[in-house]
Design a protein around this motif. Structure first.
Motif, mmCIF file in Angstrom:
data_model
loop_
_atom_site.group_PDB
_atom_site.id
_atom_site.type_symbol
_atom_site.label_atom_id
_atom_site.label_comp_id
_atom_site.label_asym_id
_atom_site.label_seq_id
_atom_site.Cartn_x
_atom_site.Cartn_y
_atom_site.Cartn_z
ATOM 1 N N GLU A 12 0.843 -1.207 0.000
ATOM 2 C CA GLU A 12 0.000 0.000 0.000
ATOM 3 C C GLU A 12 0.877 1.256 0.000
ATOM 4 O O GLU A 12 2.046 1.187 0.359
ATOM 5 N N VAL A 13 0.282 2.366 -0.432
ATOM 6 C CA VAL A 13 0.937 3.669 -0.267
ATOM 7 C C VAL A 13 0.248 4.483 0.820
ATOM 8 O O VAL A 13 0.790 5.459 1.316
ATOM 9 N N ASP A 14 -0.964 4.070 1.198
ATOM 10 C CA ASP A 14 -1.757 4.820 2.165
ATOM 11 C C ASP A 14 -1.601 4.200 3.554
ATOM 12 O O ASP A 14 -1.900 3.014 3.744
ATOM 13 N N PRO A 15 -1.124 4.973 4.533
ATOM 14 C CA PRO A 15 -0.861 4.389 5.856
ATOM 15 C C PRO A 15 -2.112 3.855 6.552
ATOM 16 O O PRO A 15 -2.049 2.857 7.267
#
Lengths: 250, 250, 250, 250
Positions: free
Chosen positions: C72-75
């Motif tokens: 993912e790139v979104d925490p």
């Protein structure tokens, strides 16, 4: 040498398929929760040994949201763990990854010197196997400079390299040490095996020799039937036609 | 009467623990999807029989989001299904609830006259057991006024009471009939048992008598080891200390 | 600039909570199975993106016995994936581990040059996101010395370093390319949103301005109600006492 | 009327997606185990309400081997529960089936007179919602002829019809009443929201009006990032190329 007949209750299906798996599975998680109050979800949970107890523990840890890693010495069980969706690796690899370690092997020093050295600070150690020798506690003490009892069930070892390793229930059976052991609703199966096996010996001892017997199959099945009935669960019966068909294959 | 030695490959652990469970489990779902394109999530999925195949099918159906109901004649397996989290009931009760039915028993007329009568319109019927006799197809035809082949793999029976029952793959093995059978990556285990057992007989036939043998344990274990190795998975080995400890218990 | 009112169906709960999750989840696995016939159990299955589609795919892959890794790139989504029990790591780490890769991000080059270089020989690549740009196919071609179409849906790239990477459905949507897309029993929800939104615009266009609207909440809820009713599932209603209690909190 | 700015922490994603789901989910099961020592596997476990708390409880109960039944008043949530693989039915139907009941609705008398009358003898009742009004305790007392405190956390009501209903933690929040509430490792997210929101108000109050604000998105995301970092989990970053591509869609 035996001087009387013995029935090995532990090999009954209504014992090991249920008590070892569902009893130990649940109560091990229960013990860890009571001792530590940690969130299981998102943790790397290492189960050493994938026998019936290990299977139960791995399944329940997964059910609580953990990523489960299994370690094994037996290739058949290791392969089963892989196909059941678990990551399998040697304990010395798992040692670096795990947040929680539970041993369930019946062997000694399963978590040994090397593994203890590789663990992350903050890792929890527990045993759900037979004795408090599955984790090398002597070595754990040896590499530690300080030991603190942080609560009733958790002992914190500060190693000379300043890591903190947290031992639950002194490495004794965690479900007995930190919780109340197996639930009554699974021990009933085990106790039924004991009671009915004793009754069987009493009634049949004249025909038995001084050796170890399995629980008679009809007792094992009768217990399963009684349990289903106690749970008000009904199942099917073979029809005459079906019995005949099955017999035609023998 | 046998005139040569035989090895029963089906009883090897690397066969029934994997092929029957993971192979049949996945490929049965695969067959149903290819034949019907229905959403499994939210459906009531009835599995008749909780042997290794039934266990695999139930597990995969649950994994796809179904509510799984298990029917059994054996109390031990029924109890195992319950503890595994499945609802267990007689087939004539399940008949009223199910959206999808899969038989995996090796017996005949497991879904029989009464059950067929009680099913909901729109129910799907499939077989993952041995032969196309697990569902009473003769009776299904008898109570139907119209039969339409709705696509390559699905036959729609319109009953005289105007229900539609949808038979997949003519009641033959659904994973072979509507999909491509077991994946190669599980059949490799079964084929290895065959190949190595044949080699074993060739090398040892002079010492063998004309009877049915199990796959030798060391072959079974060797296959598990080879498979792990092919998957690049490493496991632990017992240390000398551990072997000694285990032996002290014998 | 809009010259008429528009309703964005994709934001309706009865759309994205179901179609994106359960539809894409199941049909992505279905597509992979039809294209490859591989066993999912025991495989490392990498899902790139943990939006609703990624959530669905990860859940179904786990349900089929895979070890799922999420990138993912979104925490926020990454943290959700962790707590849901999945391993989370950067794609370049996952690249070394995965047996199967599925992208579901809506972005481009999610599996990029570096990752392609790190993959194991025999890895499968598929896309369940929007377009065939989620995997850097240009680069895949560039590093390959030979490309073979091994079956209708699988193209094998032999890299100059002699690894084999297997691209499913040309990197286009795998559920449409290799299977038949979403099941009707989840598309019904999406189509109901379209139909009822059009009806709503027809009846209310005089009161609407030329902008993008959400699906009206009462339509969204009505669709859920209709679907439950079609599935013969009954739910509770708030009592007067309960409504009053809830209102007392506003 | 508010006389100062307020931030509603409960609506932050790092709050409700985690605390309500994973915190309440685990600790509710934990509370039930500490209070009752019953085996969850094989039990019918009724969850009233399928909001974030209900979702968490249902997921954990399933993970412990229960058959989960969900009751709801909201069709969207009910449909989600169905697709998540749970059985959904009205509470008065579930009342007859359940072995364990947990309310998580925020409403009152969710388990009301009629349901109490229909329950099986031996059923357990617990509340994981807001207050001790989710189960109609007044009515429970009214229909009982005898009340016994069987252990610290369980009160047994013997009804006039001689059924035994077992109330856990007096119908108050079971995770606080019988266990120790949410684990620290999920409360950290909630507390971070409180602390950082207070800091935000301190720094920005001159620009804020006296109203209720959401937690600023960058605070919410920063907390997710910090938590991942504390867990030593790395994720990807959008490349410049990817950002540009995504922006081209706006």
């Amino acid at each position: 040498m035996l001087t009387f007949p013995v029935i090995a209750v532990n090999e009954a299906k209504t014992k090991y398929l249920f008590d070892n798996r569902f009893g130990t599975g649940q109560s091990t998680l229960d013990g860890i929760l009571r001792a530590t109050d940690i969130l299981i979800a998102g943790k790397k949970f290492v189960v050493c040994g994938y026998g019936w107890c290990g299977k139960g523990i791995a399944s329940r840890a997964k059910g609580m949201g953990a990523q489960v890693i299994v370690t094994e010495v037996d290739p058949m069980r290791a392969l089963e763990a892989v196909m059941d969706g678990f990551e399998v690796m040697p304990i010395n690899e798992a040692a670096k990854e795990g947040d929680i370690f539970v041993t369930a092997t019946g062997d000694l020093n399963v978590i040994d010197k090397k593994s203890l050295t590789k663990m992350k600070s903050g890792a929890f150690l527990a045993n759900a196997g037979h004795f408090d020798c599955e984790i090398n506690l002597e070595h754990l003490a040896l590499i530690s400079k300080k030991v603190t009892q942080v609560n009733e069930h958790v002992r914190e070892y500060t190693t000379k390299t300043n890591k903190k390793l947290l031992l639950i229930a002194e490495g004794r059976l965690v479900n007995l040490g930190a919780a109340t052991g197996h639930p009554a609703s699974v021990m009933d199966l085990s106790f039924a095996n004991q009671a009915l096996s004793i009754e069987y010996i009493m009634k049949n001892h004249s025909k038995l020799s001084s050796q170890v017997y399995d629980v008679p199959l009809n007792i094992d099945n009768a217990i399963a039937k009684l349990k289903l009935s106690a749970m008000k669960i009904k199942i099917d019966k073979l029809t005459e036609e079906q019995k005949k068909y099955l017999n035609s294959w023998e």
